[in-house]
Design a protein around this motif. Structure first.
Motif, PDB file in Angstrom:
ATOM      1  N   ALA A 132       0.844  -1.210   0.000  1.00  0.00           N
ATOM      2  CA  ALA A 132       0.000   0.000   0.000  1.00  0.00           C
ATOM      3  C   ALA A 132       0.875   1.255   0.000  1.00  0.00           C
ATOM      4  CB  ALA A 132      -0.931  -0.004   1.213  1.00  0.00           C
ATOM      5  N   ARG A 133       1.976   1.220   0.770  1.00  0.00           N
ATOM      6  CA  ARG A 133       2.863   2.397   0.836  1.00  0.00           C
ATOM      7  C   ARG A 133       3.603   2.622  -0.477  1.00  0.00           C
ATOM      8  NH1 ARG A 133       4.034   0.750   6.152  1.00  0.00           N
ATOM      9  NH2 ARG A 133       5.832  -0.393   5.353  1.00  0.00           N
ATOM     10  N   GLY A 134       3.746   1.566  -1.255  1.00  0.00           N
ATOM     11  CA  GLY A 134       4.485   1.672  -2.529  1.00  0.00           C
ATOM     12  C   GLY A 134       3.667   2.274  -3.661  1.00  0.00           C
ATOM     13  N   VAL A 135       2.421   2.625  -3.381  1.00  0.00           N
ATOM     14  CA  VAL A 135       1.577   3.225  -4.440  1.00  0.00           C
ATOM     15  C   VAL A 135       1.338   4.696  -4.101  1.00  0.00           C
ATOM     16  CG1 VAL A 135      -0.650   3.147  -5.625  1.00  0.00           C
ATOM     17  CG2 VAL A 135       0.435   1.008  -4.904  1.00  0.00           C
ATOM     18  N   THR A 136       1.752   5.567  -4.998  1.00  0.00           N
ATOM     19  CA  THR A 136       1.636   7.014  -4.770  1.00  0.00           C
ATOM     20  C   THR A 136       0.953   7.661  -5.978  1.00  0.00           C
ATOM     21  OG1 THR A 136       3.856   7.163  -5.665  1.00  0.00           O
ATOM     22  CG2 THR A 136       3.666   7.240  -3.264  1.00  0.00           C
ATOM     23  N   ALA A 137       0.587   8.924  -5.837  1.00  0.00           N
ATOM     24  CA  ALA A 137      -0.130   9.568  -6.958  1.00  0.00           C
ATOM     25  C   ALA A 137       0.119  11.073  -6.996  1.00  0.00           C
ATOM     26  CB  ALA A 137      -1.627   9.305  -6.828  1.00  0.00           C
ATOM     27  N   ASP A 138       0.078  11.623  -8.192  1.00  0.00           N
ATOM     28  CA  ASP A 138       0.151  13.072  -8.424  1.00  0.00           C
ATOM     29  C   ASP A 138      -0.952  13.470  -9.383  1.00  0.00           C
ATOM     30  OD1 ASP A 138       2.321  14.379  -7.097  1.00  0.00           O
ATOM     31  OD2 ASP A 138       3.702  13.227  -8.382  1.00  0.00           O
ATOM     32  N   ARG A 139      -1.328  14.749  -9.278  1.00  0.00           N
ATOM     33  CA  ARG A 139      -2.340  15.259 -10.196  1.00  0.00           C
ATOM     34  C   ARG A 139      -1.635  15.918 -11.386  1.00  0.00           C
ATOM     35  NH1 ARG A 139      -6.934  19.606  -8.884  1.00  0.00           N
ATOM     36  NH2 ARG A 139      -8.202  19.205 -10.723  1.00  0.00           N
ATOM     37  N   ILE A 140      -1.770  15.326 -12.537  1.00  0.00           N
ATOM     38  CA  ILE A 140      -1.142  15.869 -13.759  1.00  0.00           C
ATOM     39  C   ILE A 140      -2.105  15.664 -14.919  1.00  0.00           C
ATOM     40  CG2 ILE A 140       0.586  15.320 -15.528  1.00  0.00           C
ATOM     41  CD1 ILE A 140       2.691  15.115 -13.646  1.00  0.00           C
ATOM     42  N   ASN A 141      -2.154  16.648 -15.778  1.00  0.00           N
ATOM     43  CA  ASN A 141      -2.833  16.468 -17.056  1.00  0.00           C
ATOM     44  C   ASN A 141      -1.807  15.874 -18.011  1.00  0.00           C
ATOM     45  OD1 ASN A 141      -4.021  16.676 -19.557  1.00  0.00           O
ATOM     46  ND2 ASN A 141      -4.878  18.711 -19.192  1.00  0.00           N
ATOM     47  N   ILE A 142      -2.033  14.648 -18.454  1.00  0.00           N
ATOM     48  CA  ILE A 142      -1.028  13.941 -19.253  1.00  0.00           C
ATOM     49  C   ILE A 142      -0.860  14.568 -20.643  1.00  0.00           C
ATOM     50  CG2 ILE A 142      -2.508  12.142 -20.294  1.00  0.00           C
ATOM     51  CD1 ILE A 142       1.013  11.655 -18.775  1.00  0.00           C
ATOM     52  N   LEU A 143      -1.752  15.455 -21.033  1.00  0.00           N
ATOM     53  CA  LEU A 143      -1.605  16.141 -22.321  1.00  0.00           C
ATOM     54  C   LEU A 143      -0.573  17.258 -22.223  1.00  0.00           C
ATOM     55  CD1 LEU A 143      -5.368  16.561 -23.304  1.00  0.00           C
ATOM     56  CD2 LEU A 143      -3.800  14.704 -23.900  1.00  0.00           C
ATOM     57  N   THR A 144      -0.463  17.847 -21.060  1.00  0.00           N
ATOM     58  CA  THR A 144       0.360  19.066 -20.953  1.00  0.00           C
ATOM     59  C   THR A 144       1.420  18.979 -19.847  1.00  0.00           C
ATOM     60  OG1 THR A 144      -1.246  20.039 -19.436  1.00  0.00           O
ATOM     61  CG2 THR A 144      -1.507  20.571 -21.771  1.00  0.00           C
ATOM     62  N   GLY A 145       1.512  17.854 -19.168  1.00  0.00           N
ATOM     63  CA  GLY A 145       2.474  17.753 -18.067  1.00  0.00           C
ATOM     64  C   GLY A 145       3.232  16.442 -18.079  1.00  0.00           C
ATOM     65  N   ARG A 146       4.354  16.443 -17.396  1.00  0.00           N
ATOM     66  CA  ARG A 146       5.174  15.222 -17.261  1.00  0.00           C
ATOM     67  C   ARG A 146       6.060  15.360 -16.031  1.00  0.00           C
ATOM     68  NH1 ARG A 146       9.327  15.453 -22.294  1.00  0.00           N
ATOM     69  NH2 ARG A 146       7.378  15.274 -23.461  1.00  0.00           N
ATOM     70  N   LEU A 147       6.689  14.267 -15.630  1.00  0.00           N
ATOM     71  CA  LEU A 147       7.635  14.317 -14.519  1.00  0.00           C
ATOM     72  C   LEU A 147       9.027  14.537 -15.088  1.00  0.00           C
ATOM     73  CD1 LEU A 147       6.314  11.305 -12.379  1.00  0.00           C
ATOM     74  CD2 LEU A 147       5.875  13.747 -12.011  1.00  0.00           C
ATOM     75  N   ASP A 148       9.788  15.376 -14.397  1.00  0.00           N
ATOM     76  CA  ASP A 148      11.101  15.748 -14.905  1.00  0.00           C
ATOM     77  C   ASP A 148      12.071  15.835 -13.721  1.00  0.00           C
ATOM     78  OD1 ASP A 148      12.999  16.641 -16.751  1.00  0.00           O
ATOM     79  OD2 ASP A 148      12.542  18.743 -16.304  1.00  0.00           O
ATOM     80  N   PRO A 149      13.301  15.305 -13.803  1.00  0.00           N
ATOM     81  CA  PRO A 149      13.820  14.513 -14.922  1.00  0.00           C
ATOM     82  C   PRO A 149      13.070  13.188 -15.040  1.00  0.00           C
ATOM     83  CG  PRO A 149      15.331  14.437 -13.050  1.00  0.00           C
ATOM     84  CD  PRO A 149      14.270  15.425 -12.691  1.00  0.00           C
ATOM     85  N   SER A 150      13.253  12.525 -16.176  1.00  0.00           N
ATOM     86  CA  SER A 150      12.484  11.306 -16.416  1.00  0.00           C
ATOM     87  C   SER A 150      12.725  10.291 -15.304  1.00  0.00           C
ATOM     88  CB  SER A 150      12.896  10.679 -17.748  1.00  0.00           C
ATOM     89  OG  SER A 150      12.283   9.404 -17.852  1.00  0.00           O
ATOM     90  N   PRO A 151      11.640   9.752 -14.730  1.00  0.00           N
ATOM     91  CA  PRO A 151      11.820   8.714 -13.710  1.00  0.00           C
ATOM     92  C   PRO A 151      12.342   7.404 -14.312  1.00  0.00           C
ATOM     93  CG  PRO A 151       9.599   9.681 -13.644  1.00  0.00           C
ATOM     94  CD  PRO A 151      10.228  10.128 -14.916  1.00  0.00           C
ATOM     95  N   GLY A 152      12.309   7.278 -15.648  1.00  0.00           N
ATOM     96  CA  GLY A 152      12.803   6.062 -16.290  1.00  0.00           C
ATOM     97  C   GLY A 152      12.008   4.835 -15.885  1.00  0.00           C
ATOM     98  N   TYR A 153      10.696   4.921 -15.957  1.00  0.00           N
ATOM     99  CA  TYR A 153       9.857   3.782 -15.565  1.00  0.00           C
ATOM    100  C   TYR A 153      10.125   2.583 -16.472  1.00  0.00           C
ATOM    101  CZ  TYR A 153       7.200   7.006 -12.654  1.00  0.00           C
ATOM    102  OH  TYR A 153       6.835   7.922 -11.702  1.00  0.00           O
ATOM    103  N   ASP A 154       9.978   1.388 -15.887  1.00  0.00           N
ATOM    104  CA  ASP A 154      10.100   0.150 -16.672  1.00  0.00           C
ATOM    105  C   ASP A 154       8.808  -0.122 -17.428  1.00  0.00           C
ATOM    106  OD1 ASP A 154      12.645  -0.545 -15.415  1.00  0.00           O
ATOM    107  OD2 ASP A 154      11.448  -0.957 -13.621  1.00  0.00           O
TER     108      ASP A 154
END
Ligand SMILES: C[S@@+](CC[C@H](N)C(=O)[O-])C[C@H]1O[C@@H](n2cnc3c(N)ncnc32)[C@H](O)[C@@H]1O
Length: 427
Positions: free
Chosen positions: A324-346
């Protein structure tokens, strides 16, 4: 853009993720190759997209309100009304009704009079209706019914209603059924590339079971379960290590982000999983999937479903605290936002969200998702639309596999219930 909304967006987009990345608005250099507009028009493009997203979000919320108004049993003794049937009653045969059907009228009165008590959905929707009263409900109902009727009529004419989704309000709906195609896609990915692992995962638009258009289940407060189903799939397939697994979710809906913010802090992180479909509508493969679901992330507890849901599959799942602790969330519009620097997700999972985007929006969404994947990372979605392969490939997200997944039994009568998965590998 009004100053207040602008400031709020900026705050949201500058919110640190606490994991070394910052959620930020995209820049000109982030745009997909060959983007037709000039650098000087970027600001107005982003503002238009954000404005349009807000409008579609509001429309989606009012559709959920209507679904709740017609189906909930929390505030009225009136029988539930199936929304598609209500659309026929209200508008079918070319009728141009100005009045709400009598059953809807009575439900609307009960809804407006009810005290919210402890029901979170009732409190949420009454707040949404605000001081608009019956007029607000009437216009929300009218818009929602027109959409539903058009969808039904297109289906009757044998036309795919999918294009309608590119115009309609954004839905936050989710069902446990969505996990089956994702599980199947991950199993196929494993067979294609046995050495591939996914400890760092992005879920775009995990959703919440707030008030679906049909078959509303309201035994439990709204929940979001896709990240847990993905965690369970990865662990049970041996694709992730439990001590390393982290799942981050991005969504525009504040209730979704709030859900994950609060879930891991509960003394008992408990999910109630109930299939939207009845057992006889589901294949034995799905039943087997559901039977195993959760075995790698928690302990099953008994769940007795009341008579109207007796034919559905159900279980309660006490999620282990570390998961449960390993699941987190942010509010982003995926059309106009991103995480930076790239988290490099698998791995990035985006199901039942790309259907809402037209070609231009798809280019932006896929560019943003792709930027957050590592080279060799996998995007899994369920939108089988020819233009997606070309758009994704131009962004270096090479299509590697796609299949249709059957949810209903082979021998079942009527139209089969299908889902799908598509895998893209980042170059
Ligand atoms: C229909 S739900 C799908 C939920 C879940 N993925 C599933 O398959 O059951 C779509 C989700 O995408 C989110 N969403 C829609 N547009 C979005 C956008 N532009 N940026 C981020 N999230 C968005 C919605 O808030 C919602 O949670």
């Amino acid at each position: 853009m009004k100053a207040g909304i602008g400031a709020l967006l900026l705050l949201l987009l500058c919110a640190g993720t606490g994991r070394g990345q910052t959620a930020r608005r995209i820049r000109f250099a982030d745009l997909p190759p060959g983007w037709e507009e000039s650098e000087s028009s970027l600001e107005s493009t982003l503002r238009d997209l954000e404005q349009r997203t807000r409008e579609r979000f509001r429309e989606g919320e009012s559709d959920h309100l209507v679904a709740y108004l017609l189906q909930s049993k929390q505030f009225t003794a009136e029988p539930a009304i199936e929304p598609a049937l209500s659309a026929w009653e209200y508008l079918g045969d070319g009728r141009r009704e100005a009045m709400l059907p009598a059953g809807v009228e009575r439900r609307a009165d009960d809804f407006l009079r009810a005290s919210p008590g402890k029901d979170p959905r009732l409190a949420y929707f009454q707040k949404l209706a605000g001081s608009g009263g019956k007029d607000f409900l009437r216009s929300a109902y009218d818009r929602c019914m027109r959409f539903l009727l058009e969808k039904e009529q297109r289906q009757e004419r044998g036309q795919a209603p999918a294009d309608l989704y590119r115009e309609r309000g954004l839905s936050v709906d989710t069902q446990v059924e969505a996990g089956f195609a994702v599980w199947t896609g991950l199993a196929v990915q494993q067979s294609l590339q046995p050495e591939w692992r996914a400890d760092r995962v992005l879920i775009v638009g995990p959703g919440l079971d707030l008030a679906p258009r049909t078959g509303m289940l309201e035994l439990f407060p709204p929940q979001s379960y896709q990240p847990f189903a993905v965690a369970d799939a990865l662990l049970s397939l041996g694709l992730a290590r439990r001590d390393r697994l982290r799942i981050h979710c991005l969504d525009i809906h504040p209730l979704v982000v709030d859900f994950f913010g609060g879930f891991s802090k509960r003394s008992e992180p408990l999910l109630h999983l109930v299939s939207g479909l009845r057992r006889e509508q589901l294949s034995s493969d799905f039943e087997e999937y559901f039977r195993r679901l959760g075995g790698s992330i928690g302990r099953e507890q008994s769940l007795r479903l009341p008579p109207p849901l007796a034919g559905h599959l159900g279980k309660a799942l006490r999620i282990e605290n570390d998961v449960a602790r390993g699941v987190t969330a942010d509010r982003i519009n995926i059309l106009t936002g991103r995480l930076d620097p790239s988290p490099g997700y698998d791995l990035a999972v985006a199901t039942n969200i790309l259907v809402y985007f037209d070609a231009r929006e798809l280019r932006l969404a896929l560019a943003n998702i792709g930027s957050m994947l590592r080279p060799g990372g996998i995007l899994l979605h369920n939108e089988v639309r020819p233009e997606i392969d070309a758009i994704a490939a131009a962004l270096g997200l090479i299509p590697v596999q796609g299949r249709v997944v059957r949810l209903s039994p082979e021998a079942g009568s009527g139209k089969p219930l299908l889902d799908s998965f598509v895998l893209h590998r980042r170059r």
